[in-house]
Design a protein around this motif. Sequence first.
Motif, PDB file in Angstrom:
ATOM      1  N   LEU A   1      40.473   7.866 -21.363  1.00  0.00           N
ATOM      2  CA  LEU A   1      39.771   6.607 -20.989  1.00  0.00           C
ATOM      3  C   LEU A   1      38.862   6.216 -22.005  1.00  0.00           C
ATOM      4  O   LEU A   1      38.630   4.992 -22.333  1.00  0.00           O
ATOM      5  N   GLN A   2      37.820   7.282 -22.285  1.00  0.00           N
ATOM      6  CA  GLN A   2      36.623   6.707 -23.381  1.00  0.00           C
ATOM      7  C   GLN A   2      37.156   6.228 -24.806  1.00  0.00           C
ATOM      8  O   GLN A   2      36.700   5.382 -25.189  1.00  0.00           O
ATOM      9  N   SER A   3      38.383   6.732 -25.147  1.00  0.00           N
ATOM     10  CA  SER A   3      38.962   6.318 -26.437  1.00  0.00           C
ATOM     11  C   SER A   3      39.659   4.882 -26.316  1.00  0.00           C
ATOM     12  O   SER A   3      39.603   4.111 -26.941  1.00  0.00           O
TER      13      SER A   3
ATOM     14  N   TYR B   1      49.441   6.548 -25.665  1.00  0.00           N
ATOM     15  CA  TYR B   1      49.104   5.449 -24.929  1.00  0.00           C
ATOM     16  C   TYR B   1      49.136   4.070 -25.865  1.00  0.00           C
ATOM     17  O   TYR B   1      49.133   4.337 -27.095  1.00  0.00           O
ATOM     18  N   ASP B   2      49.063   3.041 -25.406  1.00  0.00           N
ATOM     19  CA  ASP B   2      49.117   1.723 -26.103  1.00  0.00           C
ATOM     20  C   ASP B   2      48.605   0.492 -25.356  1.00  0.00           C
ATOM     21  O   ASP B   2      48.492   0.634 -24.117  1.00  0.00           O
ATOM     22  N   GLN B   3      48.057  -0.472 -26.078  1.00  0.00           N
ATOM     23  CA  GLN B   3      47.499  -1.616 -25.431  1.00  0.00           C
ATOM     24  C   GLN B   3      48.363  -2.683 -25.721  1.00  0.00           C
ATOM     25  O   GLN B   3      48.826  -2.779 -26.783  1.00  0.00           O
ATOM     26  N   ASN B   4      48.688  -3.363 -24.891  1.00  0.00           N
ATOM     27  CA  ASN B   4      49.722  -4.549 -24.808  1.00  0.00           C
ATOM     28  C   ASN B   4      49.542  -5.359 -25.809  1.00  0.00           C
ATOM     29  O   ASN B   4      50.862  -5.657 -26.545  1.00  0.00           O
ATOM     30  N   ASN B   5      48.605  -5.716 -26.560  1.00  0.00           N
ATOM     31  CA  ASN B   5      48.577  -6.462 -27.693  1.00  0.00           C
ATOM     32  C   ASN B   5      48.814  -5.936 -29.000  1.00  0.00           C
ATOM     33  O   ASN B   5      48.795  -6.672 -29.886  1.00  0.00           O
TER      34      ASN B   5
END
Length: 392
Positions: free
Chosen positions: A92-94, A384-388
Amino acid sequence: MKIGIDKLSFFTSDLYLPMADLANARNEDPNKYLIGIGQSKQAVIRNSQDTVTLAANAAMKIVDDEERAKIDLVLFGTESGVDNSKSAAIYLQSLLKINSAASGVELKQACFGLTAGIQLAMGYIALHPDRRVLLVGSDIARYGINTLGEKTQGGGAVAMIMSANPRILEIGTQSTHLTRDIMDFWRPLNRDEALVDGQYSSEEFIQFFKETFNLYLESQDETINDFDALIFHLPYTKMGLKALRAVLENVDNLSVKERLLDKFEDSRRLNREVGNLYTGSLYLSLISLLTAGTLKDGANIGLFSYGSGAEGEFFTGKVVAGYEKMINKNSVKFLENRQAVSVSEYERIYRSFLKPQTDDAKTDFKNDPAPFVFKGQENQKRIYDQNNENRN
Ligand code: HMG
């Protein structure tokens, strides 16, 4: 010094299952689920969401650059952790790019994990009044298709920032606590679904509430009349009502009864639409109550946290004047835009969750509109990935 909740947010899936449809599919009277259990909808968590991404999607709503620099402790309550060793707090921190001088740990005691975090944060902030602590409670409640617990599934995450001089809820320094070694609900290491003795767990819940609440009243020389609202961990919303009724039995003052029952209705509004989210459940109930817009400044709220196995705690909070600027009905408006799925679609999604395995595997992350997603695993590492970012 006043210490408590300064920011508060919630996230769950964009998909839900209407409970009347589930009841029909299981040959039950829909009123058993809608009234007897007290649930209207159940969040259907996609296989591209896990404890970490649910938490990141909730916490991103309250973590900005100023917070990134000031947070120096991340407390992650969960009972659906993704690794036996590495804490979900580090992921989460990352993902949230919180400064690397911050420390983080995962806290486990069934649904009690986030409440344990609150007590730790109180002590931490008392020693470091200018620092801020990020806490999350994030879980997916899975009992299995066509099981007794199925109608009490759900999932999601609540995130909060605790600090001195909080702008939402000032938490009381006194609480009463009860721990007993019982087997009401548990999940052996080889299982991703809970085992539960359902009726027994519900009875113990009420017993733990009565004991901690009465102990609190005695130790603080208070009565039930001193509370504007009593709110609960809500594995299903009828559970809280049953616990509340158990202490209202001895109350003669009708206006007190009416007030506590009214406020309870406000406090179960959102939980009724989401289902159990384990560690976050009590705090979703708090969000429900706050976003109903019916509380007066300084309202005295009693909170009952329960984690099977079992631990219970009763503590209190005072609503801070102007809290609506920090949390209001717009904070949970996203729930109105969710999409209903059929029972067969829910069952397909439920079965598609990745099992712990040696082979590389991908989730259906491309269909997931959530900002943070779990893409799958490669060489036994979670991706994990972020949408953008590049979603392929
Ligand atoms: P069940 O046994 O199928 O339900 O499952 P029931 O037969 O007890 O019926 C439920 C209620 O519906 C009853 O009302 C019926 O009368 C009523 P109550 O007596 O409870 O007031 N009913 C109707 N009402 C209106 N119209 C009708 C109708 N028919 C019946 N036609 C059970 C219920 C909760 C046992 C099951 O779903 C389960 O095992 N769930 C999981 C366990 C659970 O949630 N336990 C709660 C306490 S433990 C806890 O909170 C911790 C937890 O969150 C985990 C953690 O700490 O990590 C679970």
